[in-house]
Design a protein around this motif. Structure first.
Motif, PDB file in Angstrom:
ATOM      1  N   LYS A 126       5.258  -2.389  -8.850  1.00 31.77           N
ATOM      2  CA  LYS A 126       4.975  -3.584  -8.048  1.00 31.77           C
ATOM      3  C   LYS A 126       4.619  -4.748  -8.958  1.00 31.77           C
ATOM      4  N   MET A 147       5.381  -1.143  -2.398  1.00 32.81           N
ATOM      5  CA  MET A 147       5.114  -2.392  -1.671  1.00 32.81           C
ATOM      6  C   MET A 147       6.048  -3.540  -2.052  1.00 32.81           C
ATOM      7  N   ASP A 149       8.908  -4.047  -0.784  1.00 30.61           N
ATOM      8  CA  ASP A 149       9.477  -4.538   0.475  1.00 30.61           C
ATOM      9  C   ASP A 149       8.636  -5.646   1.094  1.00 30.61           C
ATOM     10  N   GLN A 150       7.338  -5.673   0.769  1.00 28.88           N
ATOM     11  CA  GLN A 150       6.432  -6.678   1.318  1.00 28.88           C
ATOM     12  C   GLN A 150       6.450  -7.984   0.514  1.00 28.88           C
ATOM     13  N   VAL A 173       7.426   5.896  -0.771  1.00 28.03           N
ATOM     14  CA  VAL A 173       8.359   4.832  -0.367  1.00 28.03           C
ATOM     15  C   VAL A 173       9.511   5.497   0.383  1.00 28.03           C
ATOM     16  N   ASP A 174       9.470   5.463   1.704  1.00 29.71           N
ATOM     17  CA  ASP A 174      10.434   6.236   2.493  1.00 29.71           C
ATOM     18  C   ASP A 174      11.818   5.585   2.510  1.00 29.71           C
ATOM     19  N   THR A 177      12.180   2.094   3.959  1.00 28.06           N
ATOM     20  CA  THR A 177      11.662   1.061   3.055  1.00 28.06           C
ATOM     21  C   THR A 177      12.638   0.802   1.920  1.00 28.06           C
ATOM     22  N   GLN A 178      13.212   1.877   1.379  1.00 25.49           N
ATOM     23  CA  GLN A 178      14.220   1.718   0.332  1.00 25.49           C
ATOM     24  C   GLN A 178      15.405   0.893   0.827  1.00 25.49           C
ATOM     25  N   VAL A 180      15.328  -1.460   3.111  1.00 26.31           N
ATOM     26  CA  VAL A 180      14.891  -2.857   3.160  1.00 26.31           C
ATOM     27  C   VAL A 180      14.954  -3.484   1.769  1.00 26.31           C
ATOM     28  N   ILE A 181      14.523  -2.735   0.763  1.00 27.29           N
ATOM     29  CA  ILE A 181      14.544  -3.248  -0.612  1.00 27.29           C
ATOM     30  C   ILE A 181      15.984  -3.531  -1.040  1.00 27.29           C
TER      31      ILE A 181
END
Length: 232
Positions: A126, A147, A149-150, A173-174, A177-178, A180-181
């Motif tokens: 991060k 984090m 993705d945030q 990191v599910d 979420t991956q 979204v990244i």
């Protein structure tokens, strides 16, 4: 305490403890080795020493020095793991990036090394992303960053190369979420993402059961080539 150097903060209101590994001869560049939540532990020092052996000045700052300097905690001890999580939860990441910026300035000013990169692990992944977005670091690499993705709203500020290593079986990191990244960063001209099928968080740790030898060697080889291209 494993650190051997102190680096002044940007405001000169404190000194950041750091472990520094010097290469033989003139450094080809400098690499900040950003710790996990467990401190500047033997694994992080080993990574710094290996970068020094490759010809880089390696600096591993103590991220939690304002809370409790010199911590070395185990990911395999439940009580120590919880302590490490608590340190991360209490950490001021915005102030921490100012500390990274202070380290960059120190490397360039005091050590005379112009090209500076950063490689970070876990929480440090991060921080690698934040460093790419908020400082003039020359290149950054994040391993299994959390984090991210945030923080996609900061991607427009990434002006220098950033590489992220993403283990697809990361229990922190599910898959959603991956996704979204990837959707946020796949088309970014300065960002390179690598997926590692079947690997979990911590797969490139130097010490302990989390390490996957083949995955670590693949990711570390990509990181070494990346820094050789962008730092020298």
């Amino acid at each position: 305490m494993a650190t051997n150097t102190e680096i002044p903060t940007l405001d000169h209101d404190g000194m950041i403890p750091a472990y520094v590994a010097e290469p033989e001869g003139t450094p080809r560049g400098a690499i900040i080795v950003q710790q996990e939540i467990f401190g500047v532990d033997p694994g992080i020092r080993k990574k710094a020493n290996e970068w020094a052996a490759k010809g880089y000045l390696a600096v591993a700052p103590d991220t939690f020095w304002r809370q409790k300097p010199g911590i070395e905690l185990s990911p395999y001890d439940e009580g120590e793991f919880q302590q490490a999580i608590n340190h991360m939860m209490s950490h001021d990441f915005d102030l921490g990036i100012r500390d990274i910026e202070a380290v960059i300035h120190w490397v360039r000013r005091e050590k005379g090394v112009e090209k500076v990169g950063l490689v970070g692990f876990c929480m440090g992944g991060k921080i690698a992303y934040m460093t790419a977005a908020r400082t003039d670091i020359d290149a950054s690499v994040g391993y299994y960053g959390v984090m991210i993705d945030q923080m996609l709203g900061e991607k427009h500020a990434i002006a220098k190369p950033l590489m992220l290593h993403i283990p697809m079986a990361d229990h922190f990191v599910d898959a959603a979420t991956q996704k979204v990244i990837h959707e946020g960063l796949d088309d970014h001209p300065k960002v390179t993402l690598y997926d590692y099928e079947g690997l979990d968080h911590g797969f490139a740790a130097e010490i302990g059961a989390r390490r996957d030898e083949a995955g670590a060697e693949l990711a570390d080889g990509r990181t070494a080539a990346f820094f050789a291209e962008h730092l020298g």
